[in-house]
Motif scaffolding. Structure first.
Motif, PDB file in Angstrom:
ATOM      1  N   TYR A  48       0.845  -1.188   0.000  1.00  0.00           N
ATOM      2  CA  TYR A  48       0.000   0.000   0.000  1.00  0.00           C
ATOM      3  C   TYR A  48       0.883   1.240   0.000  1.00  0.00           C
ATOM      4  CZ  TYR A  48      -2.243   3.647   2.934  1.00  0.00           C
ATOM      5  OH  TYR A  48      -2.687   4.818   3.464  1.00  0.00           O
ATOM      6  N   THR A  98      -6.075   8.413   3.424  1.00  0.00           N
ATOM      7  CA  THR A  98      -6.137   7.740   4.701  1.00  0.00           C
ATOM      8  C   THR A  98      -6.353   8.768   5.805  1.00  0.00           C
ATOM      9  OG1 THR A  98      -5.036   6.099   6.077  1.00  0.00           O
ATOM     10  CG2 THR A  98      -3.657   7.837   5.157  1.00  0.00           C
ATOM     11  N   GLY A  99      -6.328   8.350   7.070  1.00  0.00           N
ATOM     12  CA  GLY A  99      -6.616   9.219   8.195  1.00  0.00           C
ATOM     13  C   GLY A  99      -7.802   8.704   8.968  1.00  0.00           C
ATOM     14  N   VAL A 100      -8.253   9.489   9.930  1.00  0.00           N
ATOM     15  CA  VAL A 100      -9.344   9.057  10.800  1.00  0.00           C
ATOM     16  C   VAL A 100     -10.604   8.786   9.990  1.00  0.00           C
ATOM     17  CG1 VAL A 100     -10.824   9.751  12.714  1.00  0.00           C
ATOM     18  CG2 VAL A 100      -8.401  10.364  12.715  1.00  0.00           C
ATOM     19  N   ARG A 101     -11.205   7.645  10.219  1.00  0.00           N
ATOM     20  CA  ARG A 101     -12.428   7.175   9.555  1.00  0.00           C
ATOM     21  C   ARG A 101     -12.229   6.964   8.064  1.00  0.00           C
ATOM     22  NH1 ARG A 101     -14.399   5.061  13.701  1.00  0.00           N
ATOM     23  NH2 ARG A 101     -15.971   4.307  12.262  1.00  0.00           N
ATOM     24  N   SER A 102     -11.020   7.038   7.610  1.00  0.00           N
ATOM     25  CA  SER A 102     -10.817   6.851   6.173  1.00  0.00           C
ATOM     26  C   SER A 102     -10.962   5.409   5.773  1.00  0.00           C
ATOM     27  CB  SER A 102      -9.440   7.353   5.758  1.00  0.00           C
ATOM     28  OG  SER A 102      -8.442   6.572   6.390  1.00  0.00           O
ATOM     29  N   GLY A 103     -11.007   4.521   6.764  1.00  0.00           N
ATOM     30  CA  GLY A 103     -11.228   3.124   6.433  1.00  0.00           C
ATOM     31  C   GLY A 103     -12.542   2.903   5.723  1.00  0.00           C
ATOM     32  N   ALA A 104     -13.442   3.860   5.830  1.00  0.00           N
ATOM     33  CA  ALA A 104     -14.711   3.751   5.122  1.00  0.00           C
ATOM     34  C   ALA A 104     -14.555   4.093   3.649  1.00  0.00           C
ATOM     35  CB  ALA A 104     -15.754   4.673   5.747  1.00  0.00           C
TER      36      ALA A 104
ATOM     37  N   SER B  96      -9.693  -2.602   9.171  1.00  0.00           N
ATOM     38  CA  SER B  96      -9.585  -1.989  10.486  1.00  0.00           C
ATOM     39  C   SER B  96      -9.870  -0.492  10.403  1.00  0.00           C
ATOM     40  CB  SER B  96      -8.171  -2.213  11.027  1.00  0.00           C
ATOM     41  OG  SER B  96      -7.961  -1.455  12.191  1.00  0.00           O
ATOM     42  N   ALA B  97     -10.420   0.070  11.464  1.00  0.00           N
ATOM     43  CA  ALA B  97     -10.652   1.510  11.516  1.00  0.00           C
ATOM     44  C   ALA B  97      -9.528   2.230  12.250  1.00  0.00           C
ATOM     45  CB  ALA B  97     -11.982   1.816  12.190  1.00  0.00           C
ATOM     46  N   THR B  99      -6.231   4.085  12.842  1.00  0.00           N
ATOM     47  CA  THR B  99      -5.313   4.868  12.020  1.00  0.00           C
ATOM     48  C   THR B  99      -3.960   4.167  11.979  1.00  0.00           C
ATOM     49  OG1 THR B  99      -6.407   6.897  12.663  1.00  0.00           O
ATOM     50  CG2 THR B  99      -4.206   7.105  11.735  1.00  0.00           C
ATOM     51  N   ALA B 102      -5.366   1.109   8.839  1.00  0.00           N
ATOM     52  CA  ALA B 102      -6.595   1.142   8.047  1.00  0.00           C
ATOM     53  C   ALA B 102      -6.325   0.908   6.586  1.00  0.00           C
ATOM     54  CB  ALA B 102      -7.292   2.488   8.231  1.00  0.00           C
TER      55      ALA B 102
END
Lengths: 118, 117
Positions: A48, A98-104, B96-97, B99, B102
């Motif tokens: 990645y 990426t970053g906070v909540r970027s997993g969505a 995973s959420a 940081t 993720a």
């Protein structure tokens, strides 16, 4: 571009040869992913990129595999001294970042490059 | 490490009927995302539906809905009014959420869905 573009679509090579697979992500997507999908299996994570740097290369199987993304857009997956076990479909995907909540964030995949090592 | 299990290698459904594809996962995390992707013969993975673990409400997208059971670590996909175009491989995936971790999706082995007339 409008989607993730991967070239070549199909590549046949001989054992021991060197191959390069190219991925052109969606314009503006900072995150880029490489996956390998063997026949009958789900995609397995390889590497990645976030921008130009490899943020996670834990999925690369050995040192014959290497990937670069020098300008933060196009990426090349390089395989040295190919083996028959490297035969698979290599998928590339990109996402906004990426970053906070970027997993969505949704990953958009290309159609893959099918590599066959004879 | 997280794992995703799809125990149905193949499923078949008649056109216009409903089918449910199963997925279970193993994780020690409490915050994560779950996805279903569709892969037709063209090889391109297409997102079908997404669920955020902190949301109790099951996600729906037109004919597609999920049954998310967090305690049981189960995430099944229901396809209603099946169409011929739904025939494909379906992959369940976990992300995973947290940081820093993720980055990657972890996929199951897939379920091949056939749709018959």
């Amino acid at each position: 571009g409008a989607g993730v573009s991967q070239t070549p679509s199909n590549k046949v090579t001989e054992k021991g040869k060197y191959v390069e697979l190219r991925c052109d992500p969606i314009s503006g997507h900072t995150a880029l992913y490489w996956y390998r999908q063997s026949l009958g299996q789900g995609p397995e994570f390889l590497i990645y990129f976030q921008g130009t740097g490899a943020a996670d290369d834990s999925g690369l199987p050995n040192d014959r595999f290497f990937a670069v993304r020098p300008e933060g857009s196009v990426s090349t997956l390089k395989i040295q001294r190919t083996e028959r076990g490297d035969s698979a479909v290599y998928l590339c995907a990109s996402s906004p970042g990426t970053g906070v909540r970027s997993g969505a964030n949704v990953l958009t995949f290309g159609a893959g490059s099918r590599l066959t090592v004879l | 490490a997280q794992t995703v299990t799809q125990s149905q290698p193949e499923m078949s459904v008649q056109e216009a009927e409903t089918v449910t594809l199963s997925c279970t996962y193993d994780t020690s995390e409490s915050d994560y995302y779950l996805f279903w992707y569709k892969q037709p013969p063209s090889r391109q993975m297409i997102l079908v539906i997404r669920q955020e673990a902190y949301k109790q409400q099951n996600a729906t997208e037109n004919r597609f809905s999920v049954n998310f059971q967090k305690a049981a670590k189960s995430f099944s996909l229901k396809i209603s009014d099946s169409q011929l175009g739904d025939a494909a491989m379906y992959f369940c995936a976990y992300r995973s959420a947290s940081t820093g971790t993720a980055s990657k999706l972890t996929f199951g082995t897939g379920t091949r869905l056939q749709v018959t007339l």
